[in-house]
Structures are given as structure tokens and as C-alpha cells.
Enzyme design. Structure first.
Site, PDB file in Angstrom:
ATOM      1  CD  GLU A  68      -2.985   0.865   0.968  1.00 39.97           C
ATOM      2  OE1 GLU A  68      -3.656   0.021   1.428  1.00 39.97           O
ATOM      3  OE2 GLU A  68      -3.786   1.819   0.326  1.00 39.97           O
ATOM      4  CG  ASP A  69       1.363   2.844   3.305  1.00 43.45           C
ATOM      5  OD1 ASP A  69       0.421   3.217   2.492  1.00 43.45           O
ATOM      6  OD2 ASP A  69       1.226   2.569   4.709  1.00 43.45           O
TER       7      ASP A  69
END
Ligand code: MN
Length: 746
Positions: free
Chosen positions: A95-96
């Protein structure tokens, strides 16, 4: 240099802190995994550390502390194994950071990839509206069907975020706390994670209503001594007796959480002082699996020798565990001071399941643990999720309904046990058996006696549903049911019935329109709806189908000038029949290739010369004052102006079928002046079958060649083939289909 030195020291400190955090994680992991698994955990830790090396959280601390903490919750507080720990360490990498799912699969295998994929799909802190959050939540539940670890890690993630909510902005705190209370705490409850559920609730309250939280917290502290004394006095005789009988056990008083005290105060409208049962006594036995039940009942018998039980408040969740797996024996007894006290009796195994929930089931799976209850629950959620045409908010509220409910146990005629929420009705039971059984339920026998569908059931009832194929759900059935499954079943069936009815109504209206020689357009239907005063078209149609709208008025309505609008432009005075009738009266026999309007009516039309549509072109009809309906291409240079200024004169039109009929098209070429070029072009055109050249003209100017040809062609497909063939000719620069802007003269 001094500043640099300072940063050096901080980095060193951070490094040490990271190592410490990791070491505590390892200690927790050792309790739940095999030794060889620790290497994989180390690898996941290093991978995550590298991926997040430049990230910091809002609080300023290095990001890696977050995944380590989540992994610790997963190991320590949920008792999950190495796969879950690895996934928790990696949960934010895709996700990051730049890490991809492919990287994850290559390094950690398919299972880890699947879990991370599930976690990545649940996008948490985006600034979304309530309905999007709900959508998100539904997505999360969908992942249940893949791997329940996704949900458990998500809960651990949320728990750590709640524990570190201090550094967030105030509005975010409120949003996250509300969401936690609304969705995550009930979910934790349903999965049997009681400790996590209570902590989530307490933390939510702390941020949502800090004064309330602090006040209750303070009062709990102030009354702690008195409570402890009372608890000890209460359990001392029991403890002594249990020891004499040779039981291996723990006994303790358990204070209720801040949130549950507040909840009780709210619900019963009482003060803190009036909430009498601030604690429960818990007796936890160490015993082998075979003797569990007998031992627990023996303890029950000892407790009730000392204190008188309330017969209405005996709960045997050992014989019939809750759907989330909870097993325990609860009784409420009268203390010498006149207070009711709840006593919970369970074994160590039951206790672990009660606190850690689902995860503990896995641990005991090798033993004879009945975990099919949870499977039933997961199966039920999957069923609900598969009805994906449902409104998301409705879905969530149904889902929460199921999360919070207490349970009753109903027997089928064969003696199978069905779990239902308390206050469920006979009709709920029917839907629980099967949606079709619910839809066709015409009568119900409870304990051999015929009762109404709306009858509320109680634990132990034996229920038989009588079905009838002709039976269908009715709107008032919503008042008869409380379960999400029944509600959604009824809703779905009613919607389908309404759609069916609306289709009938639409047909009726369409026929009437045709009889009155009025075009069946949405504009006309709108007008009619306004006349009848109904906003919703589906509703309007179904009222017509049910004969609840009198169509005799329709003729009056149509006859009245200005109601049905086809042309607001000035019309010749003599034309009393209206513009549409004029066209209807002249059906065309030669060219039935265009369908105009929404009905299958065929009107006379002419093809506009400005854009010369051919079959396959997207088209629309335009009602002209003197020339009837003209068909234009939707990308005609005149279209925008026509549609925006005379919208009421625009009607739908489409090609009915591809017939072999010729249509004229003009093409324009440019190229280099070359003696052979004209020849090449005409050869290319005539090579294509069914294309005739009607006109051809060329001129040259300073070596640049300009040509125009009018050809007869069948459809757009043929035209596209021709244009690409022409473009391939050496010396040809451009080939374009000509559209003229001058509409009125075209
Ligand atoms: Mn996270």
C-alpha cells in the site's frame, strides 16, 4: 558538526529501539511458532524495515514500529502463527511503498501474497464519506471468504492505530473512533475477540467522549478497594470448598469495562452508582477435554450451594456454544448483601477461546473442538455478501444487527439446531433454513401447533415451516422479521416483483400511446407523470399495471394542447393534428432501416445532407418544420447546436439492421501531385466490391493534389476499410469523410 552529531545519536538510538521491538516480537512468536519459522519472520522484518526505511508516522517515529506492533498484537493477543506474523510485518508495504505483490509472492510465497492482497484492498485512511466507508467494510468482509487472517490482521492494525491515535488531528480522531465503534468493535465481538473488542470500545469512547470516559475511569479507581474487598468476601467460601474437592482452578473478580458501564448507564438511564453489577466472578478450571462439561457443572453446583441462583439467568453455552465459538457456563446468584452477582464457569481452553476467539480454535483444532459453529457463521456472511446488488448501507445495518444480537436455539423437525438472534420469529427461521423456504412460507408449526409467521420464537422451540409455491413475500413481512438474512430475502423478492409489475405497466402504457398515435418518449412519459403527480417512473408503471391509475384520462390529457410536446416551434395554423401525426400518417415503404423514438414505430424520414449518415453511424432524429424527421449523425457539426437549442425536437433513432443498400458518402483526399495517383485511387475504390463511384473531381495546386469523390457504400465498416486502403496508397496524405457545416442548406 554538533547538529550532525545529534542526528547520529538519534539514529543509533532508533536502531537500538527497533532491535528491542523486534526482539520482543520474537519472544512472542516463539510461543506460537516452530523454530524454523523464526527465520522467515526475520526475513519479513528485514524486508519491511528496508521498504519503510524512509517512512515516518504522524507522531514522528519511524514507520517500522507500526508493523512490528501489529505483528506483536497478532502473536501475543490473538495467538496467531507465523504466516499471520509475517503478513502483519508486511501489511503496509504494498500500500505505502514501492513493493509489489509480485515481490511479496517471490519472497514469501502465494499464501502471504493472498493475505497482503486482501489487506491492501481495504483502503483505510482515505478521506471518504460514510457510504464509501461502508463500501470499504463490505470489501473487507468479502475477503473473509479468502482467508480470515485478513480480518484478524486488519483488526490488529486498527487496534494499534487506536492505541496511537493521540498524534492524529482531532477530526481524524473522531472519524476513526466512530468507525471503530461502528464496525470494528462489533466485528471483534463476532469473531470472539473479547479483549480486543473491549479495548477498541474503551479507546473509541476515550476519543469520542473524553469527559465521560475520564469520569467513569476515576470513579472505578476510587471504588476499587471497596470492590476488591467485596469480591474477596464473596468468593472465599467457594474457593475453600473447591480446594477441598481437589479442583485445579483460578478464581477472580472481573471489573466491567468503562465502555460497558457507560453503555449500561445510557441504556437504563441510571447513574454510575446505580450500576450494581460492575464485576463478575470468573472461575477457570484446568481439566482435560473429556471432563470439561461435568467439571463445570460440578462447580456450578458448589457455587449454588453457597448462593441462591436466579433461575432465569442461567446460560449454558457449553452444551450449545455461541456462533462465535464462545463456551462458558453463566449463572447469577444472590450475595449476602443483597446484590446479584454473575459467576462465569469455564475451562482454560474455553477461556482462551473467549479471550482470543477464532485464533484459539486453530490451536485446539487437533483436539475435539467443535468449530463448525464459526464456519456456519462465516458461511452466512459469505451468503450475505454474494447478494451484491444490495444497497451497501442497508447491508451494513443488517450486518450490525446480526453482530450484536443475543442468540436462541431452535430445533428443526429432524432435531438439528439452528442459531437465531433473540426475538427472531417463525418467518426468520424459515429464511434461515433457506431463502426459498422463506419466500414461500405460508404457515408455521411451533411445537406441533400452527402459529402466525410473525410469532416470536424461544430457545428450544421445534419449528416446522409449511410452504406453498403460490406464496410470495409481502411488504408487511418486514414487520415480521428481525434477521438480516430474512430482510434481504424479502427486499430482493419485492424488488423483483416490482420490476416485473413495472414492465407490465410499461407495456400497457406503450400500447395506449400507440393507439393515441403519441410517441413513447421519456419526455412524454415525464409530462404524463407530472399530470398524475408521481415522481418515480417505476412506481408509475407498477400503479398502471395494478390498475390503480385510470388511463381513461390519458386521452383528455393528450388532446389538451401543449401537454404532449413534440414541437414548440411555430407551426402552420392549419396543422391541427400536431407534428407527429403528420409523420405517422405517411409510413414509408422503401426504407425501413431506421427505428425512431422508443417504441418500435417506423416513421418517414430523410437523411440529412450535411453529414450523410450511413448504417452503423450513431444517429438521432430531428423534427423539422417542413421536411418531417431528418436523420443526423450524432457527431454532425450541427448536432450540438440542434440538441442544445431544440432538445424537445430531438428524438432517438437507430439503425434497425444492416441491409444491403447504398448510401452516398463524400471523401476528400490530399496528396502529392503525381500522374499515376488518380488511377491508383480509382482502382483501390473499384477493387472493393459494392462500392460505386458516383462523382470524382481533382485539382492540383503547386504540386499539392486535392480530390473529392462521391461514392455509394453499404455501411461504416465498409467505409473504414476503404479509407484505410486509400491511405496506404503512396503519395496520399489524408483521406477524410466530408461533413458540411451548413445544415439548413445541406
Ligand atoms: Mn497499518
Amino acid at each position: 558538526m554538533a547538529i550532525d552529531d545529534k542526528i547520529e545519536i538519534d539514529l543509533e538510538l532508533e536502531k537500538r529501539q527497533i532491535q528491542n521491538a523486534y526482539r520482543s516480537l520474537l519472544r512472542a512468536a516463539k510461543k506460537v511458532t516452530e523454530k524454523e519459522e523464526l527465520k522467515k519472520i526475520r526475513k519479513a522484518f528485514e524486508f519491511s524495515l528496508e521498504a519503510h526505511k524512509n517512512d515516518r508516522r504522524k507522531s514522528g517515529e519511524l514507520y517500522i514500529f507500526h508493523p512490528i506492533s501489529v505483528a506483536r498484537i497478532v502473536a501475543d493477543e490473538m495467538g496467531l502463527g507465523s504466516t499471520a506474523i509475517i503478513c502483519a510485518l508486511l501489511h503496509d508495504t504494498v500500500e505505502d511503498t514501492n513493493v509489489t505483490l509480485k515481490d511479496i509472492e517471490r519472497e514469501f510465497g502465494k499464501t502471504v501474497r493472498k493475505v497482503i492482497d486482501g489487506l491492501t484492498k481495504i483502503d483505510e485512511f482515505s478521506e471518504n464519506t460514510s457510504s464509501l466507508q461502508a463500501e470499504n467494510f463490505k470489501k473487507m468482509l468479502l475477503t473473509l471468504s479468502d482467508d480470515v487472517r485478513v480480518i484478524l490482521i486488519k483488526l490488529a492494525d486498527r487496534l494499534h492505530n487506536m492505541r496511537t491515535l493521540d498524534s492524529m488531528r482531532y477530526d481524524k480522531q473522531l472519524k476513526i473512533a466512530s468507525e471503530t465503534l461502528f464496525l470494528y468493535a462489533p466485528l471483534a465481538h463476532r469473531l470472539g475477540l473479547y479483549l480486543i473488542k473491549s479495548e477498541l470500545e474503551d479507546l473509541s469512547l476515550k476519543y469520542k467522549e473524553p469527559e465521560v470516559y475520564n469520569e467513569i475511569q476515576l470513579k472505578l479507581q476510587k471504588t476499587a478497594d471497596v470492590r476488591q474487598r467485596f469480591i474477596r468476601r464473596f468468593y472465599t467460601p467457594i474457593k475453600k470448598k473447591l480446594q477441598e474437592e481437589g479442583f485445579d482452578f483460578d478464581i477472580a473478580g472481573r471489573t466491567k469495562s468503562v465502555f460497558s458501564i457507560w453503555n449500561k448507564m445510557q441504556k437504563k438511564q441510571v447513574t454510575f452508582e446505580q450500576v450494581y453489577d460492575l464485576f463478575a466472578i470468573r472461575i477457570i478450571l484446568n481439566t482435560d477435554l473429556e471432563n470439561e462439561k461435568a467439571q463445570c457443572w460440578k462447580v456450578y453446583s458448589i457455587v449454588t450451594d453457597f448462593y441462591h441462583p436466579n433461575p432465569d439467568r442461567l446460560r449454558d453455552w457449553i452444551s450449545t456454544p455461541k456462533a462465535n465459538g464462545y463456551e462458558s457456563l453463566h449463572t447469577t446468584v444472590m450475595s449476602p448483601t443483597g446484590k446479584w452477582v454473575e459467576v462465569q464457569i469455564r475451562t482454560q481452553r474455553m477461556h482462551e477461546i473467549a479471550e482470543k476467539g477464532f485464533a484459539a480454535h486453530w490451536k485446539y483444532k487437533d483436539g475435539k473442538v467443535k468449530d463448525n459453529n464459526l464456519d456456519v457463521w462465516l458461511e452466512r456472511i459469505r451468503e450475505m455478501l454474494n447478494q451484491d446488488d444490495e444497497d451497501v448501507m442497508e447491508f451494513i445495518s443488517d450486518f450490525r444487527l446480526n453482530l450484536f444480537a443475543d442468540e436462541i436455539y431452535i430445533f428443526t423437525p429432524n432435531g438439528d439446531i439452528i442459531n437465531l438472534p433473540a426475538n427472531a420469529t417463525a418467518l426468520d427461521f424459515a429464511y434461515e433454513i433457506h431463502t426459498q423456504v422463506g419466500n414461500h412460507a405460508s404457515g408455521v408449526k411451533v411445537n406441533e401447533k400452527l402459529v402466525p409467521l410473525s410469532s416470536v420464537l424461544k430457545s428450544g422451540d421445534q419449528v416446522e415451516v409449511i410452504t406453498n409455491k403460490k406464496q410470495r413475500p409481502r411488504p408487511e413481512w418486514f414487520n415480521y422479521v428481525i434477521t438480516g438474512k430474512a430482510r434481504s430475502g424479502i427486499r430482493k423478492e419485492l424488488k423483483a416483483a416490482e420490476k416485473e409489475l413495472a414492465a407490465q405497466g410499461k407495456e400497457i402504457l406503450e400500447r395506449r400511446f400507440n393507439n393515441l398515435k403519441v410517441n413513447f418518449t421519456s419526455e412524454n412519459i415525464d409530462q404524463l407523470q407530472k399530470y398524475y403527480g408521481i415522481d418515480n417512473t417505476l412506481e408509475f408503471y407498477s400503479l398502471i399495471a395494478q390498475g390503480k391509475k385510470d388511463l381513461k384520462k390519458l386521452r383528455d390529457f393528450v388532446v389538451k394542447a401543449g401537454n404532449i410536446q413534440f414541437d414548440k416551434a411555430p407551426l402552420p395554423e392549419s396543422d391541427k393534428s400536431g407534428p407527429l401525426q403528420k409523420f405517422i400518417s405517411r409510413p414509408n415503404l422503401n426504407k425501413e432501416t431506421i427505428i425512431i423514438g422508443q417504441a418500435n414505430d417506423k416513421f418517414d424520414y430523410i437523411l440529412a445532407k450535411c453529414c450523410t449518415p450511413i448504417p452503423g453511424d450513431p444517429i438521432f432524429g430531428f423534427i423539422t418544420i417542413n421536411e418531417g424527421i431528418k436523420i443526423h449523425r450524432t457527431n454532425c457539426p450541427n448536432a450540438t447546436q440542434l440538441m442544445s437549442n431544440y432538445a424537445y425536437r430531438v428524438i432517438n433513432a437507430r439503425w434497425e439492421s444492416r441491409e444491403h443498400k447504398e448510401f452516398s458518402v463524400k471523401l476528400h483526399f490530399t496528396g502529392v501531385d503525381d500522374i499515376g495517383l488518380v488511377n491508383k485511387i480509382t482502382t483501390a475504390i473499384s477493387k472493393k466490391s459494392n462500392i460505386n463511384i458516383k462523382a470524382l473531381k481533382f485539382d492540383t495546386n503547386d504540386g499539392v493534389f486535392n480530390g473529392e469523390t462521391t461514392i455509394e457504400i453499404n455501411d461504416t465498416e465498409q467505409l473504414a476499410g476503404l479509407i484505410s486502403a486509400l491511405k496506404k496508397i503512396e503519395g496520399v496524405f489524408t483521406v477524410e469523410r466530408i461533413k458540411t457545416k451548413d445544415f439548413y442548406n445541406a
